[in-house]
Design an enzyme around this catalytic site. Structure first.
Site, PDB file in Angstrom:
ATOM      1  N   ASP A  22       0.829  -1.196   0.000  1.00  9.51           N
ATOM      2  CA  ASP A  22       0.000   0.000   0.000  1.00  9.51           C
ATOM      3  C   ASP A  22       0.871   1.257   0.000  1.00  9.51           C
ATOM      4  O   ASP A  22       1.895   1.314   0.678  1.00  9.51           O
ATOM      5  CB  ASP A  22      -0.892  -0.024   1.240  1.00  9.51           C
ATOM      6  N   GLU A  69       1.507  -0.561  -5.155  1.00  8.97           N
ATOM      7  CA  GLU A  69       0.516   0.469  -5.449  1.00  8.97           C
ATOM      8  C   GLU A  69       1.286   1.768  -5.626  1.00  8.97           C
ATOM      9  O   GLU A  69       1.661   2.430  -4.659  1.00  8.97           O
ATOM     10  CB  GLU A  69      -0.503   0.628  -4.317  1.00  8.97           C
TER      11      GLU A  69
END
Length: 688
Positions: free
Chosen positions: A443, A472
């Site tokens: 993330d 990400e």
């Protein structure tokens, strides 16, 4: 070993994080800059973690004194191409009274989406807000937030013309008593032919003195190669590209060669399925690990190969990204043992598990953040601190400063990677879960230093080369491919699918989006995740309507890359984080997804690399030509022709290539008088 890792390759003016690996927070580490290019005034402090900002092209050599000895770290800096740009938003684009606006915060990828650091100026000439800067070639977006309020914003986009980034690949073999390494460097779009610069790894006994370099070829006597060595090559033209790495293992006369940055073979064959955890049991049940485990037969029936769970750690939120305990599962989902049972059940079904690794930030309800803001000395450096005047929240933060965060994410403060204690803490988190799962979806990967990701990669791959790292990074950035991540979000492809589906671009834009990987400088064999939806964005049908969805999904399964299905995409879930529709879902849409998963598994041409995509000439006998694109996929044993139709109803397409008329998706004969009938996606076997 505390050696800080491989050589770093950066732009002049780019900040490079340098830190000891496997740090002991209580030990003493000291950096010094030993050599720098002529004309450079760059320097570093003597803290354990330092930031070098090269101010001239050339080679920088640093030393790190650590408990296990003195280590050398080199940084290679290259000229940067930048142009002045102006972002502008007119008053009419901003939902606010211009006379009442105190300031407009500007943020984007160029400042890591940090509000409060940059502000727009008022232009009296044309009733607009403007921000001027310099940026490298590419497409850039800036968001303008009125008085720091995230929801009252407008955006502007600029395109900086210029060369993309070159790329390089390495081919190596033992020839007689030498190792011969040949570099194949490719010019970037609109760029000149690059040269190849070889660099040796400071962790190894192999050095430039052992090698003979002739242009793009390097030779090393076998008897000069140590047991383990790494060699790097960088393509350099107007801009530099990401380095290619060759890993060398020598056992007597036997030499093994490998690419330590390559993606695992299994993921190139895989379909990923993302589960927004707390909605997966449906509208009437609380989701638990046990409830998900009971539904594993559905995932196996769908045919997916890997499941990515949104965070399963303790959190006060339903989405789970505000984590309060990084080492344990959330009570409402179940125990650690129940999670491990779910993992094993998935593995028994042939499905790997990806854990959502959240190490850019924690919840502000994490005990460590409470102790940090309350002034406990041991936690003083655990989180980023920014000047109070930079803060755009309405929080009355304790103390004279404020926590750093991205966007308006005031509830998830950024961790401070200048702290050895934080680095050691996050490495413990990595170790905690790496033994449990098969990979990490990372993330806010763009918010964590590159050097730390390089360390994470080396750490998890040492025990399991098949362990997957998915980043990400929004928008995507090629530097994360340099010995860091295996698979990357393809934001260009995602945005193209939305532009086509909403009628803002013709269908051929999905093929143009593939070309963006080349412009960014991604290696030809880089793996990209292609997706229609995810947990951060509105559902495709919400933005584009129902008609183009199947064509968009078809694009993810018939073009190169790793397709991802977001839970409920295949069941007609309308809310981007809504409950899974088990008993009232769209059965036809589910069957369509299942057929595409199987079709990709059955045909190697659909899994072939990006180079195996060829645009196919065609005419639309009925339907809007802008809604149709046709391309061929060439595999080892067959060539397939794919037609996508993003419009409503049916298009009739006359394809200028001989094909069998049976649509491999539907199994029906697609022949009609004027050509081939295409509803949304049709796949045909080419005839030679």
């Amino acid at each position: 070993m505390h050696h800080p890792g491989p050589p770093r390759f950066v732009d002049v003016g780019e900040t490079v994080d340098l830190a000891p690996r496997n740090p002991d927070p209580d030990a003493t580490y000291r950096w010094r800059l030993r050599e720098r290019p002529s004309g450079s005034d760059a320097g570093v402090g003597d803290a354990p973690v330092v930031a070098l900002e090269p101010d001239a092209p050339g080679r920088y050599e640093l030393e790190l004194d650590a408990p296990d000895g003195t280590h050398v770290q080199t940084v290679h800096a290259y000229d940067v191409v930048e142009e002045p740009v102006t972002f502008r938003v007119a008053d009419d684009d901003v939902d606010a009274d211009p006379a009442a606006v105190e300031f407009v915060s500007v943020y984007g990828a160029f400042n890591d989406f940090t509000m409060g650091t940059l502000t727009a100026e008022r232009s009296a000439d044309d009733d607009a807000w403007v921000y001027e800067t310099t940026l490298q070639p590419g497409t850039h977006e800036a968001l303008f937030a009125v008085d720091g309020e995230f929801d009252a914003f407008a955006a502007d986009e600029v395109v900086v013309e210029g060369p993309g980034r070159p790329r390089v690949s390495l081919d190596a073999a033992v020839r007689g008593d030498e190792l011969v390494v040949r570099a194949a460097a490719e010019a970037a779009p609109n760029g000149r032919d690059p040269e190849t610069v070889f660099a040796f790894d400071d962790r190894d006994a192999l050095s430039r003195a052992d090698a003979t370099v002739d242009g793009a070829e390097l030779r090393v006597p076998l008897d000069a190669i140590p047991v383990h060595a790494r060699l790097h090559a960088v393509p350099v033209a107007e801009r530099h590209g990401v380095a290619a790495t060759l890993e060398i293992e020598r056992d007597g006369e036997d030499v093994a060669l490998s690419d330590p940055g390559g993606a695992p073979d299994w993921v190139r064959e895989a379909t990923i399925y993302e589960i927004f955890v707390r909605e997966f049991a449906g509208a009437d049940l609380d989701t638990t690990f046990g409830a998900i485990e009971e539904r594993v037969p559905y995932l196996a029936h769908l045919g997916v190969d890997a499941v990515w769970f949104t965070p399963v750690c303790a959190s006060p939120t339903r989405h789970g990204y505000h984590i309060t305990d990084l080492f344990d599962t959330a009570d409402d989902l179940g125990t650690r043992a129940e999670f491990e049972s779910l993992v094993e059940t998935l593995r028994d079904a042939g499905i790997r598990v990806l854990f959502d690794l959240v190490i850019n930030h924690t919840s502000r309800d994490h005990p460590a953040f409470h102790l940090h803001r309350a002034g406990v000395p041991a936690y003083a450096e655990h989180y980023e601190r920014v000047p109070a005047e930079q803060d755009t929240t309405d929080v009355d933060w304790a103390g004279a400063d404020a926590p750093g965060h991205y966007f308006n994410w005031a509830k998830i403060p950024n961790l401070n990677y200048d702290s050895l204690a934080v680095r050691a803490w996050m490495l413990d988190v990595v170790d905690e879960w790496a033994d449990v799962v098969d990979g990490f979806r990372c993330d806010v990967a763009w918010g964590v230093p590159h050097g730390f990701w390089k360390e994470v990669r080396a750490r998890v791959k040492a025990d399991d080369a098949d362990f997957l790292l998915l980043d990400e990074t929004v928008p995507r950035e090629v530097d994360f491919d340099e010995d860091e991540f295996d698979v990357h979000y393809d934001t260009d492809f995602y945005e193209a699918l939305r532009d086509v589906g909403s009628g803002e671009a013709p269908a051929d834009a999905v093929l143009d989006a593939l070309d963006a990987s080349r412009r960014h400088g991604f290696p030809a064999d880089a793996a990209h995740m292609r997706y229609v939806e995810n947990h951060d964005e509105d559902r495709y049908t919400e933005v584009c309507g129902e008609a183009p969805l199947r064509a968009a999904v078809g694009a993810t399964f018939t073009l190169p890359g790793v397709p991802m299905i977001y839970y409920g995409q295949e069941r007609g879930v309308a809310d981007y984080r809504g409950p899974m529709r088990w008993y009232d879902g769209d059965a036809d849409l589910t069957a369509f997804h299942r057929r595409l998963v199987a079709l990709r598994d059955e045909h190697d041409a659909l899994r072939a690399p990006a180079a195996a995509v060829e645009r196919v000439a065609h005419t639309c006998e009925s339907g809007d030509a802008d809604d149709v694109t046709v391309y061929a996929r060439e595999g080892d044993e067959e060539t397939l022709v794919v037609a996508l139709h993003f419009g409503a109803g049916e298009a009739v397409v006359d394809v200028e290539r001989a094909v069998d008329a049976t649509d491999l998706v539907s199994g029906a004969d697609a022949r009609v008088a004027a050509g081939l009938a295409v509803d949304s996606v049709a796949v045909f076997a080419a005839r030679e």
